[in-house]
Design an enzyme around this catalytic site. Structure first.
Site, short mmCIF file in Angstrom:
data_model
loop_
_atom_site.label_atom_id
_atom_site.label_comp_id
_atom_site.label_asym_id
_atom_site.label_seq_id
_atom_site.Cartn_x
_atom_site.Cartn_y
_atom_site.Cartn_z
N CYS A 1 -6.83 23.09 -23.94
CA CYS A 1 -7.33 22.04 -23.07
C CYS A 1 -8.78 21.60 -23.34
O CYS A 1 -8.90 20.42 -22.99
CB CYS A 1 -7.48 22.75 -21.59
N HIS B 1 -11.72 18.05 -17.23
CA HIS B 1 -10.31 18.42 -17.60
C HIS B 1 -9.57 19.15 -16.15
O HIS B 1 -10.40 19.41 -15.21
CB HIS B 1 -10.35 19.65 -18.30
N ASN C 1 -1.74 19.55 -15.08
CA ASN C 1 -2.57 19.67 -16.16
C ASN C 1 -1.70 19.36 -17.47
O ASN C 1 -0.69 20.19 -17.94
CB ASN C 1 -2.84 21.42 -16.36
N1 COA Z 1 3.87 30.04 -5.17
C1 COA Z 1 3.52 30.93 -4.17
N2 COA Z 1 2.86 31.85 -4.38
C2 COA Z 1 2.43 32.04 -5.61
C3 COA Z 1 2.71 31.24 -6.66
C4 COA Z 1 3.37 29.97 -6.43
N3 COA Z 1 3.70 29.25 -7.43
N4 COA Z 1 1.96 31.62 -7.87
C5 COA Z 1 1.25 33.07 -7.26
N5 COA Z 1 1.56 33.20 -6.09
C6 COA Z 1 1.32 34.22 -5.21
C7 COA Z 1 0.74 35.58 -6.23
O1 COA Z 1 1.89 36.17 -6.40
C8 COA Z 1 0.11 36.30 -5.29
O2 COA Z 1 0.76 36.99 -4.24
P1 COA Z 1 0.20 38.29 -4.01
O3 COA Z 1 -0.95 38.25 -3.01
O4 COA Z 1 1.41 38.85 -2.80
O5 COA Z 1 -0.04 38.96 -5.06
C9 COA Z 1 -0.72 35.13 -4.35
O6 COA Z 1 -0.15 34.08 -4.69
C10 COA Z 1 -2.18 34.79 -4.99
O7 COA Z 1 -2.06 34.58 -6.50
P2 COA Z 1 -3.57 34.48 -7.33
O8 COA Z 1 -3.09 34.58 -8.65
O9 COA Z 1 -4.63 35.49 -6.73
O10 COA Z 1 -3.82 33.06 -6.90
P3 COA Z 1 -4.96 32.07 -7.29
O11 COA Z 1 -5.45 31.55 -5.93
O12 COA Z 1 -5.90 32.81 -8.40
O13 COA Z 1 -4.17 30.95 -7.88
C11 COA Z 1 -3.79 29.98 -9.84
C12 COA Z 1 -3.39 31.14 -8.93
C13 COA Z 1 -2.90 30.12 -11.41
C14 COA Z 1 -3.43 28.63 -9.67
C15 COA Z 1 -5.16 29.98 -10.29
O14 COA Z 1 -5.68 31.37 -10.84
C16 COA Z 1 -5.64 29.15 -11.43
O15 COA Z 1 -5.72 27.89 -11.37
N6 COA Z 1 -6.13 29.65 -12.57
C17 COA Z 1 -6.54 29.09 -13.76
C18 COA Z 1 -5.48 28.36 -14.54
C19 COA Z 1 -5.33 27.40 -15.41
O16 COA Z 1 -6.63 26.66 -15.47
N7 COA Z 1 -5.12 27.51 -16.61
C20 COA Z 1 -5.15 26.59 -17.72
C21 COA Z 1 -6.36 26.80 -18.48
S1 COA Z 1 -7.51 25.69 -18.38
#
Ligand code: COA
Length: 330
Positions: free
Chosen positions: A116, A256, A286
């Site tokens: 990214c 980004h 993204n």
């Molecule tokens: N739909 C519904 N629920 C979902 C889900 C989806 N698509 N994806 C995950 N969940 C659930 C998880 O299983 C978890 O459930 P649980 O509490 O029962 O275990 C819950 O939602 C919370 O998951 P969590 O991973 O803590 O959510 P989050 O608030 O961290 O959001 C991301 C997840 C991936 C959106 C976030 O961590 C993120 O944006 N990370 C950075 C990703 C990124 O930028 N990557 C590219 C590099 S720059």
């Protein structure tokens, strides 16, 4: 020796027509629109459906538009740097395919892999060639067909990404506008928080790597979120302080687009109000190397000559950084 400065003289883009909405994802996996919107800010993303087209095609279309807007012909280009993590082939480089598609006969061309942060790393690298007087016209392309490495059975990753490309033409600046400063960082991701495990020389494709879905992008979302929020906010503030910029001096943050919450945390750390932040994650998700040039493209009519822009990114690697530039298109 007089130091030259590079400036962006045009922006181009390519977005596939197909819009994959959160509602469509609801039919494919256990997720819902509300969760995706509130946790990420994404409402839909573009997907390149044509089976015979990929990253090079999108990059080439974006480049063609940028060249046309700059009134520069392909055979005037000295160098093409193409940032991607979804190359058409491992080799030849996707930049070589684009060089041929464009008919950029005198350009040398190479790919740059920084996930990214790829567009920012490429912009820094390209600007150095102009500053050193080794190139006069450079094409910087950020292009990714993320749908080619997404596992649509994994709701934690596949909802985040889309396909798209952006490109800019870099030329020598004759005044104070252009790329002024850059700060880049790398920290090897030893815990494999953001990886595509198979397909490289360590884990070449086998029946086992296919069966265990190792050719797809995997990530530890929470770990990446924490790192990205800290990395992007810190480096954005660092480049402001290094250049003596106050929040009032900054016209736009060009972040980004990985997660709306990461963008908001970065803007807050810089002391910027939300009106100064480019956000189009709701439309495209993204697009990896495509996000920053796609923002510049969408906002170009609102940018004023001499505006101070801070471009910031964080990505796999880990890689991150910021570029400070003065907008130089009238
Ligand atoms: N739909 C519904 N629920 C979902 C889900 C989806 N698509 N994806 C995950 N969940 C659930 C998880 O299983 C978890 O459930 P649980 O509490 O029962 O275990 C819950 O939602 C919370 O998951 P969590 O991973 O803590 O959510 P989050 O608030 O961290 O959001 C991301 C997840 C991936 C959106 C976030 O961590 C993120 O944006 N990370 C950075 C990703 C990124 O930028 N990557 C590219 C590099 S720059």
């Amino acid at each position: 020796m007089e130091v030259k400065r590079a400036k962006i003289t045009a922006v181009g883009h390519y977005l596939p027509e197909y819009r994959m909405t959160n509602a469509e994802l609801e039919t494919m996996m256990d997720t819902n629109d509300e969760w995706i919107r509130t946790r990420t800010g994404i409402q839909e993303r573009r997907i390149l459906k044509d089976e015979d087209k990929a990253t090079a095609f999108m990059g080439c279309e974006a480049a063609k538009e940028a060249l046309q807007r700059a009134d520069v012909s392909a055979d005037e280009i000295d160098l093409i740097i193409l940032a991607t993590v979804t190359p058409d082939y491992f080799f030849p480089a996707t930049a070589c395919l684009v060089q041929n598609m464009l008919g950029a006969k005198k350009a040398f061309a190479f790919d740059l892999s920084a996930a990214c942060s790829g567009f920012l790393y490429a912009l820094s690298t390209g600007s150095m060639y102009i500053e050193a007087g080794r190139a006069k016209k450079v094409l910087i392309i950020g292009t990714d067909k993320m749908s080619s490495i997404l596992d649509y059975t994994d709701r934690t990753t596949s909802i985040l990404f889309g396909d798209g490309a952006g490109a800019v033409v870099l030329e020598e600046s004759t005044d104070e506008t252009g790329i002024i400063d850059q700060i880049h960082y790398t920290e090897g991701d030893v815990n494999c928080a953001l990886y595509q495990h198979a397909g490289g020389s360590l884990n070449p494709a086998t029946q086992e790597t296919l069966d265990s879905r190792q050719h797809y992008l995997t990530q530890d979302g929470r770990a990446v979120f924490k790192k990205a929020t800290m990395g992007m906010a810190d480096v954005s503030l660092e480049i402001m302080e290094k250049n003596g910029l106050t929040p009032d001096d900054v016209a736009w943050l060009v972040p980004h687009q990985a997660n709306l919450r990461i963008i908001e945390a970065t803007a807050k750390r810089m002391g910027l109000s939300s009106e100064k932040v480019m956000i189009n994650i709701q439309k495209y998700g993204n697009t990896t190397a495509g996000t920053i040039p796609l923002c510049l493209y969408d906002w170009q009519d609102r940018l004023n000559y001499g505006d101070n822009l801070i471009l910031s990114a964080f990505g796999g690697g880990f890689t991150w950084g910021s570029i400070y530039l003065k907008w130089g298109i009238k």
